[in-house]
Design an enzyme around this catalytic site. Structure first.
Site, mmCIF file in Angstrom:
data_model
loop_
_atom_site.group_PDB
_atom_site.id
_atom_site.type_symbol
_atom_site.label_atom_id
_atom_site.label_comp_id
_atom_site.label_asym_id
_atom_site.label_seq_id
_atom_site.Cartn_x
_atom_site.Cartn_y
_atom_site.Cartn_z
ATOM 1 N N SER A 127 5.578 -11.671 95.337
ATOM 2 C CA SER A 127 4.685 -11.144 96.356
ATOM 3 C C SER A 127 3.547 -10.331 95.770
ATOM 4 O O SER A 127 2.601 -10.001 96.486
ATOM 5 C CB SER A 127 5.475 -10.245 97.321
ATOM 6 N N HIS A 148 3.694 -18.641 97.312
ATOM 7 C CA HIS A 148 4.179 -17.463 98.031
ATOM 8 C C HIS A 148 4.486 -17.830 99.473
ATOM 9 O O HIS A 148 3.588 -18.000 100.297
ATOM 10 C CB HIS A 148 3.142 -16.337 97.961
ATOM 11 N N GLU A 160 0.888 -19.258 100.479
ATOM 12 C CA GLU A 160 -0.218 -18.966 99.569
ATOM 13 C C GLU A 160 0.002 -19.722 98.260
ATOM 14 O O GLU A 160 1.033 -19.535 97.606
ATOM 15 C CB GLU A 160 -0.313 -17.468 99.289
ATOM 16 N N ASN A 199 -0.908 -9.891 101.417
ATOM 17 C CA ASN A 199 -0.333 -8.563 101.206
ATOM 18 C C ASN A 199 -1.398 -7.516 100.895
ATOM 19 O O ASN A 199 -1.197 -6.321 101.164
ATOM 20 C CB ASN A 199 0.713 -8.599 100.108
#
Length: 292
Positions: A127, A148, A160, A199
């Site tokens: 992450s 991801h 991702e 994120n």
């Protein structure tokens, strides 16, 4: 269903790790018709991993999202092993272990030696850790990238795809096609920087909510109510942090703060104390909320 680049066809997938994310990735690949080998790292996980997968598929049947026959077919495509060498014939290996850089580096160095196909893709579900840093543990950095996924993997549509500065363009194109056409997800290409794209936007928001609780400005319940009922978010930031795992939240925040030195990425003391006290969120039974 398979995808090809030249004569390369991805039919055999390895997953390293059988936690929430590893299980979700294995389930998704199995339901997509792929042969899946899941490598686990303890004897306990040899029992818990298959149980977690079966429970998730059973929930899918109960909710009418797949038939009992589809569940059984998916289960038949997944094998669990404690021996990483059983990933030797995989064409794609997805790492989904704890968000711990030294552990991931060791794993990628081992996978580099084990996986026989020089065209195989080695992917990380990290992450926050830059992909190029993990690729340095291998001799095939051009075949390493990030995939991801988001929790819960079977339900959330986004993935991702994160190429590093060393990833071959054909490899990232192959991964994008695989995610879209085989797994049925919506891929986006994200930059190889701590936190990637999603994120980098999400975590300042989560950490701001923690700081509100820490300062006594509002309770977790009130903050979450404000965001779900006032902003139409499906889940409030504190309940989402519990779902992610407060330990994972700290790891991601620390990685982003280390890279950018921006105060908004620094984990608040309250969050650090909760993790030190074993209050990890839903996974431990208690975080900002109690769980059965």
């Amino acid at each position: 269903m398979t995808t090809t680049t030249g004569s390369d066809t991805i039919e055999r997938v390895g997953v390293a790790g059988s936690g929430i994310m590893g299980t979700g990735i294995a389930e998704l690949c199995a339901k997509s018709g792929l042969d899946v080998v899941v490598a686990v790292f303890s004897d306990a996980s040899l029992d818990k991993g298959p149980q977690r997968l079966a429970a998730s598929l059973d929930r899918g049947v109960a909710r009418g999202k797949l038939t009992a026959e589809q569940r059984d077919a998916a289960l038949s495509r997944v094998t669990y092993t404690r021996d990483l060498a059983d990933l030797a014939d995989r064409q794609l290996v997805i790492e989904a272990i704890k968000e711990d850089e030294p552990l991931k580096l060791d794993l990628f160095a081992t996978l580099d030696k084990i996986v026989e196909d020089p065209h195989a893709i080695l992917a990380t579900n990290t992450s926050s850790i830059p992909v190029v840093r993990l690729s340095a543990a291998t001799r095939r950095a051009e075949h390493v990238l990030g995939l991801h996924f988001f929790n819960p993997v079977p339900a959330l549509p986004l993935v991702e795809v994160v190429p590093s500065v060393l990833t071959d363009r054909a490899v990232s194109d192959r991964a994008l096609t695989f995610v879209r056409d085989v797994l049925g997800k919506q891929p986006i290409t994200s930059p190889d920087r701590a936190g990637f794209l999603v994120n980098a936007l999400l975590f300042p928001y989560l950490l701001s909510a923690v700081r509100m609780v820490e300062s006594g400005l509002a309770t977790a319940e009130v903050i979450d109510q404000g965001m779900t009922q006032g902003c139409s978010h499906p889940m409030g930031p504190l309940r989402l942090a519990d779902l992610i795992g407060l330990d994972t939240t700290v790891s991601i925040a620390q990685a982003m703060y280390e890279e950018f030195k921006e105060p908004l990425y620094a984990p608040p003391p309250l969050l650090l104390r909760m993790v030190e006290g074993g209050l990890l969120g839903k996974k431990s039974g208690r975080g900002f909320y109690p769980y059965a």
